[in-house]
Design a protein around this motif. Structure first.
Motif, PDB file in Angstrom:
ATOM      1  N   GLY A  63     -41.693 -11.251   7.896  1.00  0.00           N
ATOM      2  CA  GLY A  63     -41.699 -12.506   8.650  1.00  0.00           C
ATOM      3  C   GLY A  63     -40.730 -12.497   9.816  1.00  0.00           C
ATOM      4  O   GLY A  63     -41.098 -12.838  10.943  1.00  0.00           O
ATOM      5  N   LEU A  64     -39.489 -12.073   9.539  1.00  0.00           N
ATOM      6  CA  LEU A  64     -38.496 -12.071  10.627  1.00  0.00           C
ATOM      7  C   LEU A  64     -38.876 -11.082  11.728  1.00  0.00           C
ATOM      8  O   LEU A  64     -38.711 -11.366  12.917  1.00  0.00           O
ATOM      9  N   LEU A 121     -34.673  -9.029  24.548  1.00  0.00           N
ATOM     10  CA  LEU A 121     -33.366  -9.273  23.933  1.00  0.00           C
ATOM     11  C   LEU A 121     -33.367 -10.514  23.052  1.00  0.00           C
ATOM     12  O   LEU A 121     -32.344 -10.936  22.537  1.00  0.00           O
ATOM     13  N   VAL A 122     -34.543 -11.111  22.882  1.00  0.00           N
ATOM     14  CA  VAL A 122     -34.652 -12.363  22.156  1.00  0.00           C
ATOM     15  C   VAL A 122     -34.836 -12.096  20.662  1.00  0.00           C
ATOM     16  O   VAL A 122     -35.455 -11.125  20.274  1.00  0.00           O
ATOM     17  N   SER A 123     -34.250 -12.945  19.818  1.00  0.00           N
ATOM     18  CA  SER A 123     -34.470 -12.839  18.375  1.00  0.00           C
ATOM     19  C   SER A 123     -35.010 -14.173  17.872  1.00  0.00           C
ATOM     20  O   SER A 123     -34.992 -15.161  18.590  1.00  0.00           O
ATOM     21  N   PRO A 124     -35.501 -14.211  16.622  1.00  0.00           N
ATOM     22  CA  PRO A 124     -36.081 -15.467  16.130  1.00  0.00           C
ATOM     23  C   PRO A 124     -35.080 -16.617  16.069  1.00  0.00           C
ATOM     24  O   PRO A 124     -35.447 -17.767  15.881  1.00  0.00           O
ATOM     25  N   HIS A 125     -33.782 -16.293  16.206  1.00  0.00           N
ATOM     26  CA  HIS A 125     -32.767 -17.340  16.073  1.00  0.00           C
ATOM     27  C   HIS A 125     -32.563 -18.137  17.360  1.00  0.00           C
ATOM     28  O   HIS A 125     -31.795 -19.084  17.386  1.00  0.00           O
ATOM     29  N   ILE A 126     -33.265 -17.742  18.438  1.00  0.00           N
ATOM     30  CA  ILE A 126     -32.898 -18.240  19.777  1.00  0.00           C
ATOM     31  C   ILE A 126     -33.052 -19.745  19.970  1.00  0.00           C
ATOM     32  O   ILE A 126     -32.335 -20.339  20.756  1.00  0.00           O
ATOM     33  N   LEU A 127     -33.960 -20.375  19.236  1.00  0.00           N
ATOM     34  CA  LEU A 127     -34.145 -21.817  19.453  1.00  0.00           C
ATOM     35  C   LEU A 127     -33.282 -22.664  18.520  1.00  0.00           C
ATOM     36  O   LEU A 127     -33.468 -23.874  18.418  1.00  0.00           O
ATOM     37  N   GLY A 128     -32.374 -22.019  17.803  1.00  0.00           N
ATOM     38  CA  GLY A 128     -31.426 -22.771  16.989  1.00  0.00           C
ATOM     39  C   GLY A 128     -31.869 -23.019  15.561  1.00  0.00           C
ATOM     40  O   GLY A 128     -31.168 -23.660  14.785  1.00  0.00           O
ATOM     41  N   VAL A 129     -33.047 -22.482  15.183  1.00  0.00           N
ATOM     42  CA  VAL A 129     -33.576 -22.766  13.850  1.00  0.00           C
ATOM     43  C   VAL A 129     -32.661 -22.246  12.748  1.00  0.00           C
ATOM     44  O   VAL A 129     -32.414 -22.936  11.756  1.00  0.00           O
ATOM     45  N   SER A 130     -32.091 -21.055  12.945  1.00  0.00           N
ATOM     46  CA  SER A 130     -31.254 -20.476  11.885  1.00  0.00           C
ATOM     47  C   SER A 130     -29.960 -21.250  11.714  1.00  0.00           C
ATOM     48  O   SER A 130     -29.521 -21.504  10.589  1.00  0.00           O
ATOM     49  N   ALA A 131     -29.353 -21.614  12.851  1.00  0.00           N
ATOM     50  CA  ALA A 131     -28.117 -22.382  12.769  1.00  0.00           C
ATOM     51  C   ALA A 131     -28.393 -23.722  12.079  1.00  0.00           C
ATOM     52  O   ALA A 131     -27.616 -24.161  11.215  1.00  0.00           O
ATOM     53  N   GLY A 132     -29.507 -24.368  12.447  1.00  0.00           N
ATOM     54  CA  GLY A 132     -29.872 -25.640  11.824  1.00  0.00           C
ATOM     55  C   GLY A 132     -30.101 -25.479  10.333  1.00  0.00           C
ATOM     56  O   GLY A 132     -29.565 -26.237   9.508  1.00  0.00           O
ATOM     57  N   ALA A 133     -30.873 -24.453   9.961  1.00  0.00           N
ATOM     58  CA  ALA A 133     -31.177 -24.221   8.549  1.00  0.00           C
ATOM     59  C   ALA A 133     -29.904 -23.840   7.790  1.00  0.00           C
ATOM     60  O   ALA A 133     -29.693 -24.280   6.651  1.00  0.00           O
ATOM     61  N   MET A 170     -44.979 -20.662   3.133  1.00  0.00           N
ATOM     62  CA  MET A 170     -44.572 -20.944   4.509  1.00  0.00           C
ATOM     63  C   MET A 170     -44.475 -19.660   5.319  1.00  0.00           C
ATOM     64  O   MET A 170     -44.981 -19.567   6.447  1.00  0.00           O
ATOM     65  N   ILE A 171     -43.816 -18.659   4.738  1.00  0.00           N
ATOM     66  CA  ILE A 171     -43.641 -17.397   5.466  1.00  0.00           C
ATOM     67  C   ILE A 171     -44.993 -16.719   5.684  1.00  0.00           C
ATOM     68  O   ILE A 171     -45.332 -16.290   6.785  1.00  0.00           O
ATOM     69  N   LEU A 172     -45.782 -16.691   4.603  1.00  0.00           N
ATOM     70  CA  LEU A 172     -47.093 -16.040   4.688  1.00  0.00           C
ATOM     71  C   LEU A 172     -47.984 -16.735   5.722  1.00  0.00           C
ATOM     72  O   LEU A 172     -48.630 -16.089   6.551  1.00  0.00           O
ATOM     73  N   LEU A 207     -41.588 -22.056  10.919  1.00  0.00           N
ATOM     74  CA  LEU A 207     -41.950 -22.022   9.494  1.00  0.00           C
ATOM     75  C   LEU A 207     -41.314 -20.822   8.816  1.00  0.00           C
ATOM     76  O   LEU A 207     -40.657 -20.938   7.775  1.00  0.00           O
ATOM     77  N   ILE A 208     -41.520 -19.658   9.434  1.00  0.00           N
ATOM     78  CA  ILE A 208     -41.037 -18.413   8.824  1.00  0.00           C
ATOM     79  C   ILE A 208     -39.512 -18.402   8.732  1.00  0.00           C
ATOM     80  O   ILE A 208     -38.935 -18.174   7.664  1.00  0.00           O
ATOM     81  N   THR A 209     -38.860 -18.658   9.864  1.00  0.00           N
ATOM     82  CA  THR A 209     -37.407 -18.497   9.894  1.00  0.00           C
ATOM     83  C   THR A 209     -36.697 -19.525   9.030  1.00  0.00           C
ATOM     84  O   THR A 209     -35.762 -19.185   8.306  1.00  0.00           O
ATOM     85  N   SER A 210     -37.151 -20.785   9.077  1.00  0.00           N
ATOM     86  CA  SER A 210     -36.438 -21.779   8.272  1.00  0.00           C
ATOM     87  C   SER A 210     -36.665 -21.512   6.781  1.00  0.00           C
ATOM     88  O   SER A 210     -35.745 -21.662   5.976  1.00  0.00           O
ATOM     89  N   ALA A 211     -37.874 -21.071   6.422  1.00  0.00           N
ATOM     90  CA  ALA A 211     -38.105 -20.732   5.015  1.00  0.00           C
ATOM     91  C   ALA A 211     -37.256 -19.546   4.602  1.00  0.00           C
ATOM     92  O   ALA A 211     -36.673 -19.522   3.513  1.00  0.00           O
ATOM     93  N   ALA A 212     -37.159 -18.551   5.499  1.00  0.00           N
ATOM     94  CA  ALA A 212     -36.367 -17.363   5.175  1.00  0.00           C
ATOM     95  C   ALA A 212     -34.904 -17.737   4.981  1.00  0.00           C
ATOM     96  O   ALA A 212     -34.275 -17.333   4.001  1.00  0.00           O
TER      97      ALA A 212
END
Lengths: 345, 261
Positions: free
Chosen positions: A85-86, A101-113, A213-215, A258-263
């Protein structure tokens, strides 16, 4: 003539790569089930797994059965799903933003989660609460990023990136705040350890929330694999090819959210995978997202499984995943970078 | 297909109108060029015409029907846009790049099939770069890339082709190559072309109609040889020019020379 031969060779190589990419995670799946402090013979593993669907005579002990199907299997499924997923999210975002250079965290989802999870640990500590809070706040972070980035004529990418940075900074500060107020004896270590990422103790109950969610996110992104090629052009060009850029873009963003917040809700913030696996896959299959995204599913699931195997077998105490993903991955990636001169993208 | 702009007006922010009640049209298989000094709004005019930018007032019509009645999906099957250049960090192969021209026909979740690839290959053949198929876009020259972009536009099987300074950054030979290909596309396939250019000589060479755009919102539209005259060029570009005619292999040709002072 020679050109034609080169073409044929390329096609043969592409087939070989495809076969390896399909087989690699499957083999590693079986190896990982056998591995651990309590070794189970491969033959028994196959029997135990088969017994879930076939009526077989029981030739194994109940300990072996529970180690394989109750402890290792859910953990391995989780590692593979999160890794895949990641990686797919990272590749899709790199395409969407036209920036490697972009990662899935760029829109702030990981920090929020991450903040949601930390808050969950602080106020309750129950797994369900932690997961629910993580997913909610991860989604909230992306919504905030969206609201901040919107201007009259839509959402230009640079606005999105800058808004993402703002959201990320804000929630990272909130995480620090929670760490500051948390009880340093009991709660603080849990939060810190949790944020560094771990798949230990995953049960089937956890899978039922996160896995769909990830799937689901992975399937949406895989279906959009060619559309992401078009999205990687600049916005005007993409629009002139007759596609609704804003709509397609938001579907990609929703799927990765969906993927990142579930992860994150299941196993904390795992860095590096979403950034680097897409690059490694580009070296293998080229930049075309039709091949790149499936390759990311394979290599991403393989890689996080490998890392998790090391995490649970290398030392008596579990090593957090974020530490290992980079310690194992960085030297390998440095080697590839030196060898190829970065010419793959 | 006939493309027409009726009473087009456009303003950036609160500035003065860039155009006022601008009108022009091309018929099937015709080539129209747009000439004008830097800053007159040539690129803006093209973008408004294609609906990439919204007209302040006025409309673009295809076969007498306004673009918004066709719907965005349909418009881009009739009309294709060739940008000045295309930069991308991911170096797709030439075939993959050209294949993207099929996007107007494919929905969110589809992937091009064999017939789509066949159409892409035939566009490569039309512009004469089949041999580049497997090359990466980062490995080819500027002239070749321009041909790739034209091939990509042709892959959406348009009736109208709109090009933003396709020959600007190219050398002599490649300029000629592009002009010849555009002529061929217009005459043989009946595709109408609208082309922005900096070169009056190129306009004389290939176009049926010309729109000359000035800085003070004035414009001229008509047959190329009536619009491109020494007097008009002097008025619009504030420079004295001489238009010279000469014969080459029984064909009359014209060239435009700017004069200092």
């Amino acid at each position: 003539m020679q050109e034609a031969l080169v073409q044929i060779n390329k096609k043969k190589n592409a087939k070989k790569t495809a076969v390896v990419l399909v087989i690699l995670p499957i083999i590693f799946f079986f190896v990982s089930i056998c591995l651990g402090r309590y070794l189970v013979a491969p033959g028994k593993v196959v029997n135990i797994l088969a017994a879930q669907v076939l009526p077989l005579d029981v030739t194994w002990s109940s300990i072996e059965e529970s180690v394989v199907s109750q402890i290792r299997l859910p953990r391995i499924i989780m590692a593979m799903l999160v890794g895949a997923g990641l990686s797919v999210s990272g590749a899709a975002f790199q395409g969407l933003f036209g920036n490697p250079l972009v990662s899935p965290h760029i829109l702030g989802v990981s920090a929020g989660a991450g903040f949601g999870a930390a808050l969950g640990i602080l106020i309750s500590g129950q797994a369900v609460v932690i997961q629910f809070m993580a997913i909610s706040f991860g989604t909230l972070a992306v919504v905030i990023t969206y609201l901040v980035s919107r201007i009259k004529t839509g959402t230009p990418l640079f606005m999105l990136v800058l808004s993402g940075m703002i959201t990320q900074a804000f929630f990272t500060a909130l995480i620090s705040l929670i760490k500051y107020v948390a009880d340093p004896e009991e709660v603080l270590p849990t939060i810190v350890y949790w944020l560094m990422g771990s798949i230990s103790g995953v049960s089937y109950d956890d899978l039922w929330i996160g896995a769909p969610m990830i799937l689901g996110g992975i399937i949406i992104l895989l279906l959009m694999r060619w559309r992401i090629n078009v999205l990687s052009l600049n916005e005007e060009e993409a629009r002139s090819l007759g596609i609704d850029v804003q709509k397609s873009r938001w579907i990609v963003i929703i799927a990765t959210t969906l993927i990142t917040s579930a992860a994150v809700s299941l196993c904390g913030i795992i860095g590096w995978v979403g950034l680097v696996i897409p690059h490694i896959c580009r070296m293998l299959v080229g930049p075309d997202h039709r091949a790149l995204l499936p390759a990311c599913v394979s290599i991403g699931s393989f890689y996080l499984l490998l890392i998790d195997d090391i995490a649970r077998t290398a030392t008596a105490a579990e090593i957090p995943l974020s530490i290992l993903t980079a310690i194992v991955g960085a030297p390998f990636f440095a080697y590839l970078l030196r060898k190829t001169g970065g010419k793959w993208s | 297909m006939r493309l027409e702009v009726k009473n087009g007006e456009f303003t950036y922010g609160k500035e003065k109108n860039l155009f006022e009640k601008i009108c022009f049209w091309v018929e099937k298989g015709e080539i129209m060029t747009i000439l004008g000094p830097n800053g007159a709004g040539k690129t803006t005019l093209l973008k408004c015409t294609t609906s990439l930018l919204k007209w302040g007032k006025g409309t673009t019509l295809i076969n007498h029907q306004p673009l918004n009645e066709w719907g965005a999906g349909e418009v881009w099957k009739k009309m294709a846009y060739v940008p000045q250049s295309s930069s991308n960090v991911f170096s797709y192969t030439v075939l993959d790049m050209v294949l993207m021209g099929r996007a107007p026909y494919l929905n969110l979740f589809s992937v091009p099939s064999e017939p789509d690839v066949a159409i892409a290959r035939s566009s490569l053949e039309t512009v004469g770069i089949s041999y580049l198929e497997g090359k990466r876009c980062s490995e080819i020259s500027g002239g070749e890339m321009q041909l790739v972009l034209i091939a990509r536009a042709l892959t959406s099987e348009p009736n109208i082709l709109i090009l933003d300074e396709p020959e600007s950054h190219l050398d002599f030979k490649n300029q000629l190559l592009i002009l010849e290909i555009l002529k061929k596309i217009a005459k043989r396939k009946g595709i109408s072309c609208i082309i922005n250019t900096h070169f009056p000589a190129h306009a004389l060479q290939i176009s049926d109609k010309t729109l000359m755009l000035g800085k003070g919102r004035q414009y001229l539209f008509g047959k190329t040889e009536e619009v491109i005259t020494e007097n008009n060029l002097r008025d619009f570009f504030s420079v004295n020019v001489k238009i010279l005619s000469f014969e080459n292999k029984g064909e009359m040709m014209k060239t435009v020379v700017p004069l200092a002072g």
